[in-house]
Scaffold this motif. Structure first.
Motif, short mmCIF file in Angstrom:
data_model
loop_
_atom_site.label_atom_id
_atom_site.label_comp_id
_atom_site.label_asym_id
_atom_site.label_seq_id
_atom_site.Cartn_x
_atom_site.Cartn_y
_atom_site.Cartn_z
N GLN A 173 9.72 2.47 2.52
CA GLN A 173 11.08 1.94 2.34
C GLN A 173 11.35 1.63 0.88
OE1 GLN A 173 9.04 1.37 4.84
NE2 GLN A 173 9.86 -0.16 6.26
N VAL A 174 10.36 1.08 0.20
CA VAL A 174 10.53 0.75 -1.22
C VAL A 174 10.78 2.03 -2.01
CG1 VAL A 174 9.43 -0.24 -3.27
CG2 VAL A 174 9.17 -1.38 -1.06
N ALA A 175 9.99 3.07 -1.71
CA ALA A 175 10.15 4.35 -2.42
C ALA A 175 11.56 4.90 -2.20
CB ALA A 175 9.10 5.34 -1.95
N GLN A 176 12.01 4.84 -0.94
CA GLN A 176 13.35 5.37 -0.61
C GLN A 176 14.44 4.59 -1.36
OE1 GLN A 176 13.79 7.95 1.13
NE2 GLN A 176 12.21 8.15 2.72
N ALA A 177 14.28 3.26 -1.42
CA ALA A 177 15.30 2.43 -2.08
C ALA A 177 15.36 2.76 -3.58
CB ALA A 177 14.99 0.95 -1.86
N ILE A 178 14.19 2.96 -4.18
CA ILE A 178 14.17 3.31 -5.61
C ILE A 178 14.86 4.66 -5.81
CG2 ILE A 178 12.64 3.93 -7.54
CD1 ILE A 178 10.65 1.84 -6.41
N HIS A 179 14.58 5.56 -4.90
CA HIS A 179 15.17 6.89 -4.98
C HIS A 179 16.70 6.82 -4.89
CE1 HIS A 179 16.02 10.89 -2.85
NE2 HIS A 179 15.89 11.11 -4.14
N ARG A 180 17.18 6.06 -3.90
CA ARG A 180 18.64 5.93 -3.71
C ARG A 180 19.33 5.34 -4.94
NH1 ARG A 180 17.19 4.31 1.47
NH2 ARG A 180 17.35 2.13 0.87
N LEU A 213 8.76 8.14 -10.68
CA LEU A 213 8.06 7.32 -9.69
C LEU A 213 6.74 7.99 -9.31
CD1 LEU A 213 8.19 4.90 -7.71
CD2 LEU A 213 9.43 6.39 -6.11
N VAL A 214 5.66 7.21 -9.40
CA VAL A 214 4.34 7.70 -8.96
C VAL A 214 3.95 6.87 -7.75
CG1 VAL A 214 1.90 7.87 -9.57
CG2 VAL A 214 3.65 8.44 -11.27
N ILE A 215 3.76 7.55 -6.61
CA ILE A 215 3.46 6.82 -5.37
C ILE A 215 2.02 7.10 -4.95
CG2 ILE A 215 4.23 6.34 -3.02
CD1 ILE A 215 6.80 7.88 -3.65
N ILE A 216 1.28 6.01 -4.67
CA ILE A 216 -0.10 6.17 -4.20
C ILE A 216 -0.17 5.72 -2.74
CG2 ILE A 216 -2.48 5.46 -4.57
CD1 ILE A 216 -1.90 5.37 -7.47
N ALA A 217 -0.41 6.69 -1.88
CA ALA A 217 -0.45 6.38 -0.44
C ALA A 217 -1.83 5.91 0.00
CB ALA A 217 -0.03 7.61 0.35
N GLY A 218 -2.80 5.90 -0.91
CA GLY A 218 -4.15 5.46 -0.55
C GLY A 218 -4.73 6.34 0.55
N ARG A 219 -5.46 5.72 1.48
CA ARG A 219 -6.10 6.51 2.55
C ARG A 219 -5.15 6.83 3.70
NH1 ARG A 219 -9.68 2.58 1.18
NH2 ARG A 219 -11.40 3.28 -0.14
N ASN A 220 -3.90 6.43 3.55
CA ASN A 220 -2.93 6.65 4.62
C ASN A 220 -2.39 8.09 4.55
OD1 ASN A 220 -0.75 6.51 6.39
ND2 ASN A 220 -0.26 4.40 5.84
N GLN A 221 -3.08 9.00 5.25
CA GLN A 221 -2.76 10.44 5.17
C GLN A 221 -1.38 10.76 5.71
OE1 GLN A 221 -4.39 12.78 3.76
NE2 GLN A 221 -6.27 11.70 3.27
N ALA A 222 -1.01 10.09 6.81
CA ALA A 222 0.30 10.36 7.44
C ALA A 222 1.41 10.00 6.47
CB ALA A 222 0.42 9.57 8.74
N MET A 237 14.58 12.64 -7.95
CA MET A 237 14.12 12.09 -9.23
C MET A 237 12.68 12.58 -9.43
SD MET A 237 13.39 8.06 -8.20
CE MET A 237 12.78 7.49 -9.77
N PRO A 238 12.14 12.48 -10.66
CA PRO A 238 10.75 12.91 -10.82
C PRO A 238 9.81 12.00 -10.02
CG PRO A 238 11.83 12.55 -12.96
CD PRO A 238 12.76 12.03 -11.91
N VAL A 239 9.14 12.59 -9.03
CA VAL A 239 8.25 11.81 -8.16
C VAL A 239 6.91 12.55 -8.05
CG1 VAL A 239 7.85 11.03 -5.78
CG2 VAL A 239 10.10 10.74 -6.80
N LYS A 240 5.82 11.78 -8.09
CA LYS A 240 4.50 12.35 -7.83
C LYS A 240 3.86 11.54 -6.71
CE LYS A 240 3.22 15.04 -11.58
NZ LYS A 240 2.46 16.18 -11.11
N VAL A 241 3.29 12.23 -5.75
CA VAL A 241 2.67 11.54 -4.62
C VAL A 241 1.17 11.83 -4.63
CG1 VAL A 241 2.59 11.36 -2.09
CG2 VAL A 241 4.78 11.76 -3.24
#
Ligand code: UDP
Length: 392
Positions: A228-235, A242-251, A263-267
């Protein structure tokens, strides 16, 4: 103790993988021991619940993540056990059930110092050693400010805490001032290396050079409302990357990768190079995990905390906000509003960055290592009077 005179000083670390923080604290201290006393000290790590607790307590590492996703249940468990008498009562209830396991642990791991980095290990082990089988015992507290009663068992020889507030809590729980050592949270050595050239780092990571980089993390497990935070930043169409680290959460990682970002995003999934990520970023948006927060202090990153576990992480939020190192923003809109403010007024972001850096304790792991090895050395020499002791 059955150490032979030729054997090295031996420390056994008791931890459990309930969250990433306990393991990383133990690893950071062991790494610091090897740097301070190369090839002179032997260390071992024991996952107390996994290796020694009977069913279902050995499942603690599996039970922890889903439990933390139920904040009310978590908070209830934390609160009902958080008091000197309440903690004692719980422990008395569990003792008959885990007695044999703890005794086996002590038999199988002879050493000069037991080091616990987990609150729930202290009482059973110290209880098992009462009146027999004495081994010096140290606790290293891995929560910053709101520290559960179970961390502070007055039978421990020494207790290391990261902040003055945690020391205060220890005193309230009945520890003597000389038992408590305010040092800091042990953080891995690679976070403490001198800063590298940011432009160079960003080129290597393929991150943009022409705009601020926002680093979004949810602990090792990608927890909290990270998406949700990522989506809000995007909107909000911020002029940033934005660099997003999902950690061990594969889904979560898969969902984020599939998103049509404007926007420039790296996951990323779980990354090993977190120290470089922190050095190359301008802002850290994170859940209030103590490890991540202390690493961010070392990198001098201003913090936006978007979620926290009730109980042990509440004080982390207070600490960061009171010290001016960041902002508490439990709603995604608050995250966005803070980012807008910081992007419009870089001097405010800079002030938070400086406050964050002033809280850094990069030497903590080394200082803790020295304290623990010295304590273990005293025991080792007492048990082996013919030895010369340690050379640094
Ligand atoms: N971490 C990491 N790579 C990742 C995500 C997290 O190395 O992709 C590390 C982070 O740097 C920190 C630890 O995992 O050292 C998370 O600890 P914290 O106390 O912040 O939260 P926990 O996961 O224990 O709740």
């Amino acid at each position: 103790m059955n150490l032979q005179p030729t054997e090295r000083v031996r420390l056994v670390f008791l931890f459990s993988d309930t969250g990433g923080g306990h393991r990383s604290a133990a690893e950071a201290i062991i790494e610091a021991i090897e740097k301070e006393y190369p090839n002179q000290v032997s260390t071992a790590m024991v996952d107390f619940f996994r290796e020694y607790a009977p069913r279902p307590l050995d499942m603690a590492p599996e039970i922890y993540p889903p439990l933390t996703r139920l904040p009310d249940v978590w908070q209830f468990g934390y609160r009902v056990s958080d008091g000197r008498r309440r903690a004692r009562l719980m422990n008395e209830m569990f003792w008959p059930y885990i007695r044999r396991s703890v005794q086996r642990l002590l038999r199988e791991h002879p050493c000069d110092l037991l080091v616990s980095v987990h609150p729930l290990i202290n009482n059973p082990v110290l209880h098992a050693m009462t009146g027999q089988h004495y081994v010096p015992y140290a606790t290293v507290v891995t929560d910053l400010v709101s520290t559960h009663a179970a961390w502070f068992d007055a039978r421990a020889d020494l207790v290391v805490v990261p902040t003055g507030a945690a020391r205060q809590r220890g005193l309230q729980m009945g520890l003597r001032p000389e038992q408590l050592h305010v040092i800091g949270l042990p953080v891995a050595d690679r976070f403490t290396q001198p800063a590298k050239d940011v432009a160079e780092l960003r080129r290597r990571l393929d991150w943009p050079l022409d705009r601020p980089v926002l680093l979004l993390v949810g602990g090792g497990e990608g927890m909290g409302p990270l998406e949700q935070v990522a989506q809000a930043i995007h909107r909000a169409r911020l002029d940033a990357a934005l660099v997003i680290i999902a950690g061990r959460n594969q889904a979560l990682k898969a969902r984020l990768e599939a998103h049509p970002w404007q926007m420039p995003v790296k996951v990323y999934g779980f990354v090993r190079e977190m120290p470089d990520f922190m050095r190359a970023a301008d802002v850290l948006i994170t859940k209030a995990g103590p490890g991540t927060i202390c690493e961010a202090f070392i990198a001098g990153l201003p913090l936006i905390l978007y979620s926290r576990l009730p109980g042990q992480e509440e004080g982390n939020v207070r600490y960061v906000v009171e010290q001016g190192a960041g902002v508490w923003a439990p709603e995604s809109e608050q995250v966005v509003a803070t980012l807008q403010r910081w992007l419009r007024n870089p001097e405010q972001r800079q002030a938070a960055a400086e406050a964050s850096h002033s809280l850094a304790r990069p030497q903590a792991a080394r200082q803790i290592a020295r304290l623990l090895v010295e304590r273990a050395g005293v025991h080792h020499r007492a048990m082996n009077p013919d030895l010369d002791g340690l050379h640094r």
